[in-house]
Enzyme design. Structure first.
Site, PDB file in Angstrom:
ATOM      1  N   SER A 177       2.767 -28.604 -21.332  1.00  0.00           N
ATOM      2  CA  SER A 177       3.569 -28.073 -20.153  1.00  0.00           C
ATOM      3  C   SER A 177       2.481 -27.495 -19.077  1.00  0.00           C
ATOM      4  CB  SER A 177       4.086 -26.830 -20.816  1.00  0.00           C
ATOM      5  OG  SER A 177       5.138 -26.236 -20.071  1.00  0.00           O
ATOM      6  N   ASP A 231      13.790 -33.377 -20.907  1.00  0.00           N
ATOM      7  CA  ASP A 231      12.959 -32.122 -21.053  1.00  0.00           C
ATOM      8  C   ASP A 231      13.289 -31.137 -19.889  1.00  0.00           C
ATOM      9  OD1 ASP A 231      10.952 -29.948 -21.286  1.00  0.00           O
ATOM     10  OD2 ASP A 231       9.416 -31.131 -21.334  1.00  0.00           O
ATOM     11  N   HIS A 263      10.869 -29.589 -25.643  1.00  0.00           N
ATOM     12  CA  HIS A 263       9.519 -29.450 -24.704  1.00  0.00           C
ATOM     13  C   HIS A 263       8.330 -29.325 -25.536  1.00  0.00           C
ATOM     14  CE1 HIS A 263       7.315 -28.021 -21.435  1.00  0.00           C
ATOM     15  NE2 HIS A 263       7.127 -26.961 -21.987  1.00  0.00           N
TER      16      HIS A 263
END
Length: 553
Positions: A241, A464, A493
């Site tokens: 991320s 995502d 995710h």
């Protein structure tokens, strides 16, 4: 050995400064072979800061990291040890104030011949810690990787015990019930504007002159000092991320220090999108993922009785919203808490069953599962407030943001017209950046050219929501020699080491043997979650393992 280590430190010192000076920016090569463009990138990254990194890294390499038993506050087993690494608060002033970053490690379980060094992980945020990451060494999916690597986690600057940042009393995160309209009134907007202004002031008052130094470029610089402290000539890193963003900054600033890098669920690094437009794109992607959840619930109507189409499930959800708006569940769960707990269904489909159960039981007259899942947790308040503070400081410091409310109002009103699920909630979280008191940076243009980097690995789920797939495509275009692995028709995710054996095989091949496809490869989606029984023992299941979530990268 001391003399050899000192020689290695001097070599690293020279190569670090050189790597900062030879990085080529987005302008591309020039008539002098790229040297002029390279100098421009060093200037944007900061020549003084590059010197500061070199000095800090040399000091860290010489001192090393003294790993000992972890403090009890970390709640880690004896198999994990902890230490600290010192970094400058301001890399332009390396002889000035320093801060301590906490580090955790599980030693590689294989033989000395099998060991390949340290694997450092960052889970994103901004504002998340990976101090827990060494626990992955005990998981079946990580067993072979843990034989070859020391598994290393750390708390980035501002997080946990690493010079912690705070913007308000943690008790404020426990306010409940709160309301969170998907189409707010003008009066409600004024309330949230006032809250955003107060929050920005609180960050400035608590952090003082340190506030501007919580940013992504410094996170990348800290990573190089950590590399040196671990005794690694070149870094093996996995970022998830937001961790992919400052990992990409690292690859741009220090390409000669990269051994292997994994970017799991990539943030779009386009400077024009960091961070305001990235957040708008995130809200749009959450709407799509929210529909995926509702479609799955409809497919299992025999279990949940919320509707046989996504539209019918939405109407059932609106009934729950109307119910907790009129009378908060348990006196604690209003529409704000409902929104917060349902957001996790957009991140991870392993939450789908428990969230659907909570909605179903509520409409049957049993609010207990929803109360259990959505009520604020006092024990989580300090970490939650700290995470929010670091998230806000980093994103506000990193890039220019609109400073006029009319721009926010225009863009989010238009987006919420067709993507209401997360748009305004995301806007309120980021609105302090409109009133931020510290100077804003201009994002570094992430880009490398052939021959600068070894192959890097990008992992992405096609649906995502937190980091839309377009970000992985953009990062793939910008990092020369990168390889993109796509999990098709899936939206979890963070996909490394999870439920998809195909993805895990690519990850192991890369980390263990340096092997990867030429440019791209695809994996079929992992299996959809199974619905659960609505027996009371299931419907009253405990709190989710991942905790409360905010829309972060």
């Amino acid at each position: 050995m001391r003399a050899v280590a000192k020689c290695g430190v001097l070599t690293a010192l020279g190569s670090l400064v050189l790597s900062a000076l030879v990085t080529v920016p987005a302008d591309g090569a020039t008539a002098d072979g790229g040297a002029t463009a390279a100098l421009g990138t060093a200037a944007r990254g900061g020549i003084r800061e590059a010197r500061g990194v070199a000095l800090a890294a040399a000091h860290a390499a010489g001192a090393g990291i003294a790993f000992r038993a972890c403090p009890k506050t970390e709640m880690l087993p004896a198999s994990v040890t902890c230490g600290i690494v010192e970094v400058p608060l301001d890399y332009a002033e390396p002889d000035g104030r320093t801060i301590s970053l906490t580090v955790s490690r599980a030693r590689a379980s294989g033989t000395a011949e099998e060991r390949q060094g340290a694997l450092v992980f960052n889970p994103g945020g901004p504002g998340a810690s990976s101090m827990y990451f060494p626990l992955a060494a005990g998981l079946p999916e990580w067993k072979r990787i843990a034989k070859a690597y020391d598994i290393v986690g750390y708390a980035p600057r501002g997080v946990g015990r690493s010079a912690p940042l705070s913007c308000e009393d943690p008790a404020a995160t426990l306010r409940a019930p709160t309301q969170n309209p998907t189409h707010p009134t003008e009066a409600y907007k004024r309330e949230r504007i006032a809250e955003a202004e107060a929050y920005a002031r609180g960050c400035a008052e608590n952090a003082g002159d340190a506030l501007p130094h919580y940013n992504s470029l410094n996170n990348a610089r800290d990573l190089d000092v950590l590399r040196a402290g671990l005794g690694e000539e070149r870094l093996t890193f996995m970022g998830a991320s937001y961790g992919t963003y400052f990992g990409a900054l690292y690859a741009t600033l220090f390409p000669s220090h990269v051994r292997r890098m994994v970017f799991d669920s990539a943030v779009d690094p386009d400077p024009r999108k960091v961070w305001y437009r990235n957040n708008l794109a995130q809200s749009a992607a959450f709407e799509r993922r929210w529909e995926d959840f509702r479609t799955w619930v409809a497919k299992h109507d025999e279990a949940y009785h919320l509707g046989t189409t996504a539209e019918e499930v939405q109407r059932s959800y609106e009934k729950v919203r109307e119910g907790v708006e009129r009378k908060p569940a348990g006196g604690k769960v209003g529409t704000g808490q409902l929104q917060g707990v349902m957001l996790s269904a957009g991140y991870y489909d392993d939450y789908w069953a428990i969230r659907a159960t909570a909605l179903s039981e509520y409409l049957k007259g049993n609010p207990e599962p929803l109360i259990s899942q959505a009520s604020p947790r006092p024990e989580a308040a300090p970490d939650s407030e700290n995470g929010n503070a670091v998230y806000t400081a980093v994103e506000c410091n990193d890039a220019p943001w609109p400073t006029e409310w009319r721009v926010w109002d225009r863009d989010n009103t238009a987006l919420a017209a067709w993507a209401p699920f997360e748009t305004w909630d995301n806007a309120w979280m980021n609105l302090p950046c409109a009133y931020w008191p510290a100077p804003r940076q201009h994002p570094l243009d992430v880009r490398t050219f052939p021959g600068q980097l070894p192959p890097t690995l990008i992992l992405a789920a096609e649906r995502d929501a937190a980091t839309p797939y377009e970000g992985a495509l953009e990062l793939h275009r910008r990092l020369a020699g990168s390889v993109l692995i796509t999990e098709r028709d899936a939206g979890t995710h963070g996909i490394a080491g999870s439920a998809n054996a195909c993805v895990n095989t690519y990850l192991e091949d890369y980390l263990l043997r340096g092997e990867a496809p030429a440019r791209r490869a695809e994996c079929a989606p992992h299996a959809e979650p199974k619905p659960v029984s609505l027996e009371p023992s299931d419907s009253r299941a405990g709190l989710p393992k991942r905790g409360d979530l905010a829309p972060r990268f």
